[in-house]
Design an enzyme around this catalytic site. Structure first.
Site, mmCIF file in Angstrom:
data_model
loop_
_atom_site.group_PDB
_atom_site.id
_atom_site.type_symbol
_atom_site.label_atom_id
_atom_site.label_comp_id
_atom_site.label_asym_id
_atom_site.label_seq_id
_atom_site.Cartn_x
_atom_site.Cartn_y
_atom_site.Cartn_z
ATOM 1 C CB CYS A 89 -0.241 -1.213 -6.295
ATOM 2 S SG CYS A 89 -1.529 -0.303 -5.365
ATOM 3 C CE LYS A 95 -0.783 -7.126 0.666
ATOM 4 N NZ LYS A 95 -1.881 -6.743 0.195
ATOM 5 C CG ASP A 146 6.972 -7.097 -1.560
ATOM 6 O OD1 ASP A 146 6.513 -7.433 -0.550
ATOM 7 O OD2 ASP A 146 6.424 -6.463 -2.314
ATOM 8 C CD GLN A 181 -0.297 -10.751 -2.528
ATOM 9 O OE1 GLN A 181 -0.904 -11.868 -2.285
ATOM 10 N NE2 GLN A 181 -0.710 -9.547 -2.363
ATOM 11 C CG HIS A 241 2.792 -3.534 -4.405
ATOM 12 N ND1 HIS A 241 2.865 -2.569 -3.839
ATOM 13 C CD2 HIS A 241 1.482 -3.832 -4.394
ATOM 14 C CE1 HIS A 241 1.525 -2.140 -3.312
ATOM 15 N NE2 HIS A 241 0.761 -2.914 -3.709
HETATM 16 C C1 LIG Z 1 3.456 -7.733 -3.725
HETATM 17 C C2 LIG Z 1 3.069 -6.745 -2.683
HETATM 18 N N1 LIG Z 1 3.972 -5.909 -2.121
HETATM 19 C C3 LIG Z 1 3.758 -5.068 -1.023
HETATM 20 C C4 LIG Z 1 2.483 -4.559 -0.838
HETATM 21 C C5 LIG Z 1 2.059 -3.656 0.192
HETATM 22 O O1 LIG Z 1 1.602 -4.143 1.234
HETATM 23 P P1 LIG Z 1 0.986 -3.269 2.360
HETATM 24 O O2 LIG Z 1 -0.183 -2.297 1.817
HETATM 25 O O3 LIG Z 1 0.088 -4.228 3.250
HETATM 26 O O4 LIG Z 1 2.233 -2.563 3.075
HETATM 27 C C6 LIG Z 1 1.327 -5.531 -1.410
HETATM 28 C C7 LIG Z 1 -0.105 -5.198 -1.069
HETATM 29 O O5 LIG Z 1 -0.832 -5.083 -2.004
HETATM 30 C C8 LIG Z 1 1.829 -6.354 -2.254
HETATM 31 O O6 LIG Z 1 0.837 -7.249 -2.946
#
Ligand SMILES: Cc1ncc(COP(=O)(O)O)c(C=O)c1O
Lengths: 142, 410
Positions: free
Chosen positions: B368, B230, B204, B207, B127
């Site tokens: 993203c 999430k 990270d 998910q 992401h």
């Molecule tokens: C794999 C992954 N990393 C990071 C993020 C970023 O999360 P947040 O926007 O809640 O900080 C997301 C959210 O879409 C994600 O799916």
């Protein structure tokens, strides 16, 4: 036809549809049948990127009138781009600069011009206005 | 056929008020759970209850309410710690979400440990939130970003990863589960390979925490970031697990109240971990919501959650594959209930727009993950991401919607 007259006509056309599906069918047909922008004009310079769909917009200024052509990789976006062209193309810079841009609200397609859609259409409207403004400035200076 | 009774699912669905609303006059089919999950009543109530009855600033008052709020706040820290099996609750830092947790480590860790010529390893799957902070850290320190490639199925190429690791590598940052393809990465193996040459691993877990139990000690990772929204909790809160041995050595990320020990104009000393990394008044109400979400998941149990999600994933994959012209993007052997797909000859934006009008909420676009999409040679996909409260009937509605789209654009 003036810009306002075209807008009124579009509103009338769309008022025939009470079902959203018919409206989209119409847009899809438009998107498919409209003349494409010339491939040589599908340049990065003419590309307006939304993160959902891409829109190409090209303008030509002839004898005081601006002509727009556009295309998109998504059919619905292209149909709506075509509506915008019908409204704005073939008018003087001053007419385009002064024109209202809220008519998509009135035909029930408002969500397609919201910044969150990010389909390139909002930027397309801004770009149309910007072209008109630039040609207007150029007219004044020449 | 799923072992889970319809009655059980109906009762679970009743916990989520939004699931009974309609969209354009049609019952909502919510398949955008990877973007954010819906919230059960207990979470909504915990937040409103906090503001109605318990609101006070934490860590600063002798008065009753402040003490009570502090106790409840720290109690959620313990809950998170137990939930991910951290070594101690000092290893849990509250942040705004996964993104802020990643930025925290990318700033604080790299400030201390990254030097010119060093390398950071990420993967193609990441992401943007798990790319850009590392990229900028590299730019600041004249270090280099290295990228683990993916196989055509959407798995990380671990052999290539092995070749990227070397004595200049300062940290590896990878996702637990890919939000775009659903791939569950073999984090334990990646950690083993990195630790072999003494390189820490940042995960990270945005998910990761919603789809199955996470045990950071078993994974062996050095950092694990997550977002509450999430995992059925509120937006605006999340956290970072970090091994205390690293956190102790890292500089604070933000400066201000709460994170200090003593302040004079000559010199300020910092509080201990985790407070050193929590400057300013924290988002206490949403921490209460996060606590309620963890209680809710614990009560529901991972057995139910994973069984239901595996059933939905398998059912939806089979149904989609049965449609002519559907291509599923990402066929890793280990996948969470996230399915990216394309419909032959139909732009994802067109398809998504029509499906939305049919009440089916899917995500379209690049999710993203532009580098991943470029790597796959596509601009984006349609993505259906499922949660335990979704049903096979809803999958059928998704399939119907796709059929309508195909007819409309035929
Ligand atoms: C794999 C992954 N990393 C990071 C993020 C970023 O999360 P947040 O926007 O809640 O900080 C997301 C959210 O879409 C994600 O799916």
């Amino acid at each position: 036809m003036t810009i306002t007259e075209t807008i009124d006509q579009l509103i009338k056309e769309f008022n025939q549809f009470d079902d959203w599906m018919d409206k989209y069918n119409y847009l899809i047909e438009m998107g498919r049948s409209v003349p494409l922008i010339d491939d040589t004009q599908k340049t990065d310079a003419n590309l307006i990127t939304g993160c959902q769909s891409r829109v190409w917009l090209s303008s030509e200024y002839k004898d005081g009138i601006i002509y727009f052509t556009a295309d998109s990789d998504a059919v619905i976006t292209k149909g709506i781009a075509y509506l915008l062209i019908r409204v704005f193309s073939g008018h003087t810079p001053a007419e385009i600069v002064d024109a209202e841009t809220t008519f998509l609200d009135k035909i029930g397609l408002k969500e397609h011009l919201s910044p969150t859609r990010s389909n390139g259409l909002l930027s397309m409207v801004k770009q149309i206005k910007l072209y008109a403004f630039a040609y207007q400035v150029r007219e004044k200076n020449s | 056929m799923s072992e889970i009774s319809e009655e059980k699912i109906r009762s679970v669905r009743n916990d989520f008020p939004i699931l009974s609303r309609t969209i354009y006059g049609k019952p909502l089919v919510y398949f955008d759970n990877a973007a954010t999950t819906q919230k059960p009543n207990v979470v909504i109530d915990a937040i409103s209850n906090y503001y109605r009855n318990d609101n006070a600033n934490v860590h600063r008052g002798v008065h009753y309410l402040s003490q009570q709020a502090t106790g409840a706040f720290e109690n959620v820290r313990k809950k998170v710690s137990t939930f991910v099996n951290a070594g101690s609750s000092d290893e849990i830092i509250f942040t705004r979400g996964a993104t802020e947790a990643i930025n925290l480590v990318a700033c604080s860790y790299c400030e201390t440990f990254l030097n010119a010529g060093d390398e950071i390893i990420v993967s193609v799957l990441e992401h943007h939130s798990n790319i850009v902070p590392w990229q900028v850290a590299c730019e600041r320190k004249s270090a280099h970003l290295k990228v683990i490639p993916v196989t055509p199925d959407g798995d990380l190429d671990l052999e290539a990863f092995g070749k990227l690791l070397n004595d200049r590598t300062k940290i590896v940052a990878i996702s637990h589960i890919s939000n775009a393809l659903g791939t569950i990465n073999d984090v334990a193996e990646i950690v083993k390979m990195a630790h072999n040459i003494g390189v820490p691993v940042f995960v990270d877990g945005a998910q990761g925490l919603s789809h199955g139990p996470v045990d950071v000690q078993k994974l062996g990772c050095d950092f694990y970031a997550f977002s509450a929204h999430k995992m059925y909790g509120p937006m605006g809160i999340g956290g970072l697990f970090g091994k205390s041995s690293w956190l102790e050595k890292m500089q604070p990320y933000q400066l201000g109240g709460e994170m200090i020990d003593r302040v004079t104009f000559e010199k300020t000393t910092y509080n201990e971990i985790p407070y050193k990394f929590e400057a300013g008044t924290p988002n206490v109400a949403d921490v209460m919501g996060l606590g309620a979400a963890i209680d809710y998941l614990n009560e529901l149990g991972w057995d139910f959650i994973t069984a239901q999600e595996i059933d939905l994933l398998e059912y939806a994959t089979a149904q989609l594959q049965a449609i002519e012209g559907i291509k599923i993007i990402g066929m890793a052997a280990h996948k969470a209930a996230i399915i990216s797909f394309l419909i032959d000859g139909i732009h994802f934006f067109d398809a998504g727009t029509i499906m939305d009008h049919l009440g089916v909420a899917v995500r379209t676009g690049s999710h993203c993950t532009q580098p991943l999409m470029n790597n796959l040679g596509i601009n984006g996909t349609l993505r259906a991401s499922m949660a335990f409260y979704n049903t096979r009937q809803e999958v059928d509605k998704l399939i119907d919607a796709i059929q309508r789209v195909k007819t409309l654009f035929a």
